[in-house]
Write an enzyme that holds these catalytic residues in place. Sequence first.
Site, PDB file in Angstrom:
ATOM      1  N   GLY A   1      23.133  35.423 -30.951  1.00 46.17           N
ATOM      2  CA  GLY A   1      21.961  36.067 -30.475  1.00 46.17           C
ATOM      3  C   GLY A   1      21.488  37.125 -31.728  1.00 46.17           C
ATOM      4  O   GLY A   1      21.802  36.488 -32.702  1.00 46.17           O
ATOM      5  N   ARG A   2      20.812  37.990 -31.120  1.00 48.45           N
ATOM      6  CA  ARG A   2      19.878  38.620 -32.303  1.00 48.45           C
ATOM      7  C   ARG A   2      21.129  39.223 -33.394  1.00 48.45           C
ATOM      8  O   ARG A   2      20.736  39.211 -34.501  1.00 48.45           O
ATOM      9  CB  ARG A   2      19.250  39.792 -31.859  1.00 48.45           C
ATOM     10  CG  ARG A   2      17.901  39.411 -31.102  1.00 48.45           C
ATOM     11  CD  ARG A   2      17.072  40.248 -30.528  1.00 48.45           C
ATOM     12  NE  ARG A   2      17.794  41.096 -29.478  1.00 48.45           N
ATOM     13  CZ  ARG A   2      17.505  41.198 -27.983  1.00 48.45           C
ATOM     14  NH1 ARG A   2      15.929  40.740 -27.911  1.00 48.45           N
ATOM     15  NH2 ARG A   2      18.049  41.811 -27.015  1.00 48.45           N
TER      16      ARG A   2
ATOM     17  N   ALA B   1      31.587  43.448 -30.616  1.00 52.87           N
ATOM     18  CA  ALA B   1      30.992  43.028 -29.498  1.00 52.87           C
ATOM     19  C   ALA B   1      31.784  44.123 -28.127  1.00 52.87           C
ATOM     20  O   ALA B   1      31.005  44.976 -27.851  1.00 52.87           O
ATOM     21  CB  ALA B   1      31.234  41.616 -29.081  1.00 52.87           C
ATOM     22  N   ARG B   2      32.495  43.516 -27.568  1.00 53.26           N
ATOM     23  CA  ARG B   2      33.204  44.339 -26.429  1.00 53.26           C
ATOM     24  C   ARG B   2      34.797  44.209 -26.682  1.00 53.26           C
ATOM     25  O   ARG B   2      35.194  43.011 -26.912  1.00 53.26           O
ATOM     26  CB  ARG B   2      32.728  43.808 -24.896  1.00 53.26           C
ATOM     27  CG  ARG B   2      31.519  44.260 -24.783  1.00 53.26           C
ATOM     28  CD  ARG B   2      31.249  45.846 -24.620  1.00 53.26           C
ATOM     29  NE  ARG B   2      29.818  46.127 -24.350  1.00 53.26           N
ATOM     30  CZ  ARG B   2      29.118  46.757 -25.016  1.00 53.26           C
ATOM     31  NH1 ARG B   2      29.196  46.419 -26.372  1.00 53.26           N
ATOM     32  NH2 ARG B   2      27.934  47.137 -24.794  1.00 53.26           N
TER      33      ARG B   2
ATOM     34  N   HIS C   1      33.951  52.876 -32.776  1.00 49.54           N
ATOM     35  CA  HIS C   1      32.763  52.144 -32.012  1.00 49.54           C
ATOM     36  C   HIS C   1      31.541  52.908 -32.598  1.00 49.54           C
ATOM     37  O   HIS C   1      30.474  53.651 -31.920  1.00 49.54           O
ATOM     38  CB  HIS C   1      32.659  52.725 -30.457  1.00 49.54           C
ATOM     39  CG  HIS C   1      31.717  51.740 -29.517  1.00 49.54           C
ATOM     40  ND1 HIS C   1      32.186  51.410 -28.236  1.00 49.54           N
ATOM     41  CD2 HIS C   1      30.632  51.048 -29.895  1.00 49.54           C
ATOM     42  CE1 HIS C   1      31.252  50.521 -27.678  1.00 49.54           C
ATOM     43  NE2 HIS C   1      30.254  50.286 -28.592  1.00 49.54           N
TER      44      HIS C   1
ATOM     45  N   GLU D   1      38.921  51.485 -24.603  1.00 49.50           N
ATOM     46  CA  GLU D   1      38.675  52.531 -25.460  1.00 49.50           C
ATOM     47  C   GLU D   1      38.229  54.065 -24.600  1.00 49.50           C
ATOM     48  O   GLU D   1      37.585  53.844 -23.665  1.00 49.50           O
ATOM     49  CB  GLU D   1      37.755  52.148 -26.388  1.00 49.50           C
ATOM     50  CG  GLU D   1      36.106  51.753 -25.809  1.00 49.50           C
ATOM     51  CD  GLU D   1      35.183  51.008 -27.054  1.00 49.50           C
ATOM     52  OE1 GLU D   1      34.184  52.114 -27.173  1.00 49.50           O
ATOM     53  OE2 GLU D   1      35.423  50.264 -27.503  1.00 49.50           O
TER      54      GLU D   1
END
Length: 323
Positions: A157-158, A241-242, A289, A271
Site C-alpha cells: 500500500g501507500r 505495521a502492527r 511506536h 504494547e
Amino acid sequence: MSKPKVLISRRWPAAVETKLQQLFDTTLNSDDRPLSADEFRAALQNYDAVCPSVCDALPAEVLNVANKRCRILGNFGVGYNHIDIAAAREQGLVVTNTPGVLTESTADIAMTLLLMTARRGAEGDRLVRSGQWRGWCPTHMMSSDVTGATLGLIGFGRIAQAMARKAHHGFGMKILYVKPSPADPEIVADLQAVRCETVEELLPQCDFVSLHCPGGADTRHLIDERRLNLMKPSAHLINTARGDVVDSKALIRALREKRIAGAGLDVYEGEPHLDPGFLELENAALLPHLGSATIATRTAMGEKVLANLQAFFAGQAVPDRVV
C-alpha cells in the site's frame, strides 16, 4: 443549539485541541493518562463522539454498554484493529480513521529501523554510552550492506510504496513485494519491483523484509516460526505495521539463535508491555511506536479526525468512514 459533546482519549497537538474546543463541547485528557474500560463505557454513555487512539482497546464488552449516547468513534490513527468493528457495526456506531497523512513519516521510520538493524546503530549507541568502547579496529562491529541489497515488502500500500521509493532511488535496493493482485504498472516500472505470489516465495530471496499489512485476526502471527525459518540467516525483519502480525516468542527465539541477523521494531504485541525477551537482544533495534510521530503528521491526523466529526454532525458524507 448546544454543541456536540466530544471526548479526546489522549493529548493531541495543541493546535488541533484548540480547534476542537472552538467547534465542540470538548473534554481533553489533561494528564494524558490511558483511560480504563470503565471510563470508556462511561464516555460512550455521556458523549456524542469519543475519539480513541490506536493504544485504546475497545472490545465488544466495552462498546455494548447500555444507554449509549455516542454515535461516532473518531479514531486517531490509520489502524483500527483495536476496535471491535463487528460490535461497532451492530451498535450503529460510525468509525473513522486517518489515512493518507502519515505515509511518508512512517516510511521514514521503517527506513530508519532498516539502517539501524543493518548497521548495528542501536547496539553501537549503547556501547558508546556505556563507556566500554575501546576505539576503532578493523573487525569491530561489522555489519550488513544496505546499498544494492534486496528489500521484500509484505503488503504494498501507500507506506510500503513510499519505503520502496526511498530504498530503490536512495539506496539502489532491489524491490520484491507480496500483494493479492499486481500493483499499478507505473509504480512497478518506476521501482523495477517484482511481485511474488506468496510470502513463502518472497522470504528466502530477501536481505531485508518489511511488514506493511493491517493487523487483526487475518494477519495475526503472519510471521511465525515456520516463516522466520525461510529467511536468510543474514536477513533482517522490519515491523512498523502492527505488533500482532509477528509471533513475538518465535522472533525472539530466531534472533537469540541467530537464525536471522536482526530486527527493527516500532510496534509490539500488547504494547507498551512488550515481551521482555526483546530487551535482552543486542540484535534488535527497538523504537516506541514512532511511525507517525512528527509534529506535522500528528497535526494532520488530528485535522482528519476533526474533518470527520464536522461532516458527521453536519449530516454530510464522512470522508474517512470505515464503518
